[in-house]
Design an enzyme around this catalytic site. Structure first.
Site, short mmCIF file in Angstrom:
data_model
loop_
_atom_site.label_atom_id
_atom_site.label_comp_id
_atom_site.label_asym_id
_atom_site.label_seq_id
_atom_site.Cartn_x
_atom_site.Cartn_y
_atom_site.Cartn_z
N HIS A 1 -8.12 3.34 9.39
CA HIS A 1 -8.08 1.88 9.18
C HIS A 1 -7.48 1.19 10.40
O HIS A 1 -6.38 1.53 10.82
CB HIS A 1 -7.22 1.53 7.96
CG HIS A 1 -7.84 1.90 6.66
ND1 HIS A 1 -7.38 1.43 5.45
CD2 HIS A 1 -8.90 2.69 6.37
CE1 HIS A 1 -8.12 1.91 4.48
NE2 HIS A 1 -9.03 2.70 5.01
N TYR B 1 -2.59 -6.21 0.64
CA TYR B 1 -1.26 -6.45 0.07
C TYR B 1 -1.26 -7.91 -0.40
O TYR B 1 -1.37 -8.81 0.42
CB TYR B 1 -0.17 -6.28 1.13
CG TYR B 1 0.10 -4.85 1.54
CD1 TYR B 1 -0.67 -4.21 2.50
CD2 TYR B 1 1.17 -4.14 0.98
CE1 TYR B 1 -0.40 -2.91 2.89
CE2 TYR B 1 1.44 -2.84 1.37
CZ TYR B 1 0.65 -2.22 2.32
OH TYR B 1 0.93 -0.93 2.70
N LYS C 1 6.22 4.10 4.04
CA LYS C 1 6.98 4.80 5.08
C LYS C 1 7.60 6.13 4.67
O LYS C 1 7.96 6.94 5.54
CB LYS C 1 8.11 3.89 5.58
CG LYS C 1 7.62 2.72 6.39
CD LYS C 1 7.03 3.19 7.70
CE LYS C 1 6.19 2.16 8.36
NZ LYS C 1 5.16 2.71 9.21
#
Ligand code: FAD
Ligand code: DHB
Length: 397
Positions: free
Chosen positions: A72, A200, A296
Site C-alpha cells: 500500500h 481510518y 505499531k
C-alpha cells in the site's frame, strides 16, 4: 542442558530474535506455552512497516510475503464523512505492506524448523531464575518431562501477560501506563475489499477502520466499550454500525459478507523502564503495549528483537558488552516515539466519552490541518511507514 540464549515466547519478538541469532551463528532455544497451530492462527496485527518488510526480505523469510502481501502506498483519513488520501510513498519514499501477523509467525516458525533450531511448543511450568548471575536458568516441562536450561542470557518475549517481567526483583521496574475508556471490536469478513488502501474514519458515534487481509477478506474495526460482550453484537448490528460510521460522501462503503471471526480488544499504553535486568532482556509486548491505532505493536516488537540480536552478536564476536548494556536505553528511545505516535493517532481519531463541544471542534480542526498541510501529512507518513532504526546492522541498507 544449556544454550546461549533462552527465548521465552514464540510471538513475532521471540521468533524474529531466534531467526536473527541463528543468522549470527548464536544458539538459542524458544519455549512457548501454546500449541504451534494456535500461534499460527491467532488473528492480530496486519500492517508491516517498510523496515519490517526489508528485514524479512533481507534475512530470507520474505518469499511468501512478497507473493501474498498487499503493498500500500497510502492511507485514507476520514472525518465529517469525507475521505482524504495521504500518499505515504510520495511523502517518504516508503510504503507499508498488509500481511497478517500470524503469517509472519508461520514464516518464522517454518524457517526455524528448516534450520533445525529448537522450539518447544505446549511447554508447562515455565519459570526463570538466577537473573543476577551470568548463568540464568530457564525451567519448563514438556510432555511431562522437566527441563532445566542453563543460558548465558534470557530474552523475555512472552508478551504482556508473560512471566518474565514479573520475575524481575521488586523495585527494579518503573511502569508508565494509560488506559483508555474504549476498545476495538474487530471482525474478519468474507468479502472482497472495496478499496485498495486502509481507511481510518473518525465519526461522532466512534472510530471505524477499514482494512483487509487478502483480495477476498476484509478486516474491519469499530470503537466500542472495552467491556462489550461480543454476544451482544449480532452480525447485522456490526454491519449496520460499520456502514453508518464508514459512510463516505462519494458513496464509498465496505462490501458485506459472512463474518468469519469477531472479538473485542481493550486498549492501553504501557511501558516499563528499564527493559533489562542482569541476564534478562525484555523484548516486545512484555515491556510495552501501544494502542493499535498506529499499527505499531508487532513492528516495535521486531525492532527490539533486532537491537538485542545486534548486541548479542557484538558480545559473542568480541566480548563487547557495551551495546548490550545500552539495550534498554536504545530501545526506549524508539518505544517512546512510537508511544507518542500511537497515542496521538488514537486521540485524533476516537470519540472520548468525556469530550465536550470544544474538544470535538478542536479534534476536527486537527484532522482538517492533518489532511491539508503537507508538513502534517509528512509527519504522519514518516511515523506510519516507520522511523529509522536505532542500530545499523548488516540488514540496514
Ligand atoms: P506476543 O505476540 O504476545 O507473543 C508472546 C508469546 O509468548 C505468545 O505466543 C504467548 O503464548 C507466549 N507466552 C506467554 N506466556 C508465556 C510463558 N509463560 N512461557 C512461554 N511462552 C509464553 N501491531 C502491529 O504492529 N500492527 C497492527 O496492525 C496491529 N494490530 C493489532 C490488532 C489487534 C486486534 C491486536 C490484539 C494487536 C495488534 N497489534 C498490532 C499488536 C501486536 O499484535 C503485538 O504488539 C505483537 O503480538 C507483539 O509481539 P510479541 O512477540 O512481543 O508478543
Ligand atoms: C490493522 C490493525 C491496526 O491496528 C491498524 O492500525 C491498521 C490495520 C489490521 O489488523 O489490519
Amino acid at each position: 542442558m544449556r544454550t546461549q540464549v533462552g527465548i521465552v515466547g514464540a510471538g513475532p519478538a521471540g521468533l524474529m530474535l531466534g531467526h536473527l541469532l541463528h543468522l549470527y551463528g548464536i544458539e538459542s532455544v524458544v519455549v512457548e506455552t501454546r500449541p504451534r497451530q494456535y500461534i499460527e492462527e491467532r488473528v492480530r496485527a496486519g500492517v508491516l512497516e517498510q523496515g519490517t518488510v526489508d528485514l524479512m526480505n533481507r534475512t530470507g523469510v520474505g518469499e511468501r510475503m512478497r507473493r501474498e502481501g498487499l503493498l500500500h502506498d497510502g492511507i485514507d483519513i476520514g472525518f465529517r464523512g469525507h475521505r482524504h488520501r495521504i500518499d505515504i510513498r510520495e511523502l517518504t519514499g516508503n510504503a507499508i505492506t498488509v500481511y497478517a501477523q500470524h503469517e509472519v509467525v508461520k514464516d518464522l516458525v517454518a524457517a526455524r524448523i528448516a534450520a533445525g533450531e529448537p522450539v518447544v511448543f505446549e511447554a508447562d511450568h515455565v519459570a526463570i531464575a538466577d537473573l543476577d548471575s551470568d548463568r540464568p536458568v530457564l525451567r519448563f516441562s514438556s510432555n511431562g518431562i522437566a527441563t532445566e536450561l542453563r543460558c548465558d542470557f534470557i530474552a523475555g518475549c512472552d508478551g504482556f501477560h508473560g512471566i518474565c517481567r514479573p520475575s524481575m526483583p521488586e523495585g527494579v521496574l518503573t511502569a508508565f501506563e494509560r488506559s483508555y475508556s474504549f476498545g476495538w471490536l474487530g471482525i474478519l469478513a468474507e468479502a472482497a475489499p472495496s478499496h485498495n488502501e486502509l481507511v481510518y474514519m473518525q465519526h461522532q458515534r466512534g472510530f471505524a477502520l477499514f482494512s483487509m487481509r487478502s483480495p477476498k477478506i476484509t478486516r474491519l474495526y469499530l470503537q466500542c466499550n472495552p467491556q462489550e460482550d461480543i454476544n451482544d453484537w449480532s452480525d447485522d448490528r456490526i454491519w449496520a454500525e460499520l456502514l453508518l460510521r464508514l459512510k463516505s460522501s462519494d458513496g464509498w462503503k465496505p462490501n458485506l459478507g459472512p463474518i468469519l471471526q469477531k472479538s473485542v480488544t481493550p486498549m492501553r499504553s504501557f511501558v516499563v523502564e528499564p527493559m533489562h535486568y542482569g541476564s534478562l532482556f525484555l523484548v516486545g509486548d512484555s515491556a510495552h503495549i501501544v494502542p493499535p491505532t498506529g499499527a505499531k505493536g508487532m513492528n516495535l516488537a521486531i525492532s527490539d528483537a533486532r537491537v538485542l540480536a545486534y548486541g548479542l552478536a557484538a558480545y559473542y564476536k568480541g566480548g563487547e558488552k557495551e551495546f548490550l548494556a545500552r539495550y534498554s536505553e536504545i530501545c526506549l528511545r524508539r518505544v517512546w516515539k512510537i508511544q507518542r505516535f500511537s497515542w496521538w493517532m488514537t486521540s485524533v481519531l476516537h470519540r472520548f466519552p468525556d469530550a465536550n463541544s470544544f474538544d470535538l471542534r478542536r479534534q476536527e480542526a486537527e484532522l482538517d490541518y492533518l489532511t491539508s498541510s503537507t508538513a502534517a501529512m509528512k509527519s504522519l507518513a514518516e511515523n506510519y511507514a516507520g522511523l529509522p532504526l536505532e542500530c545499523e546492522d548488516e540488514w540496514t541498507k
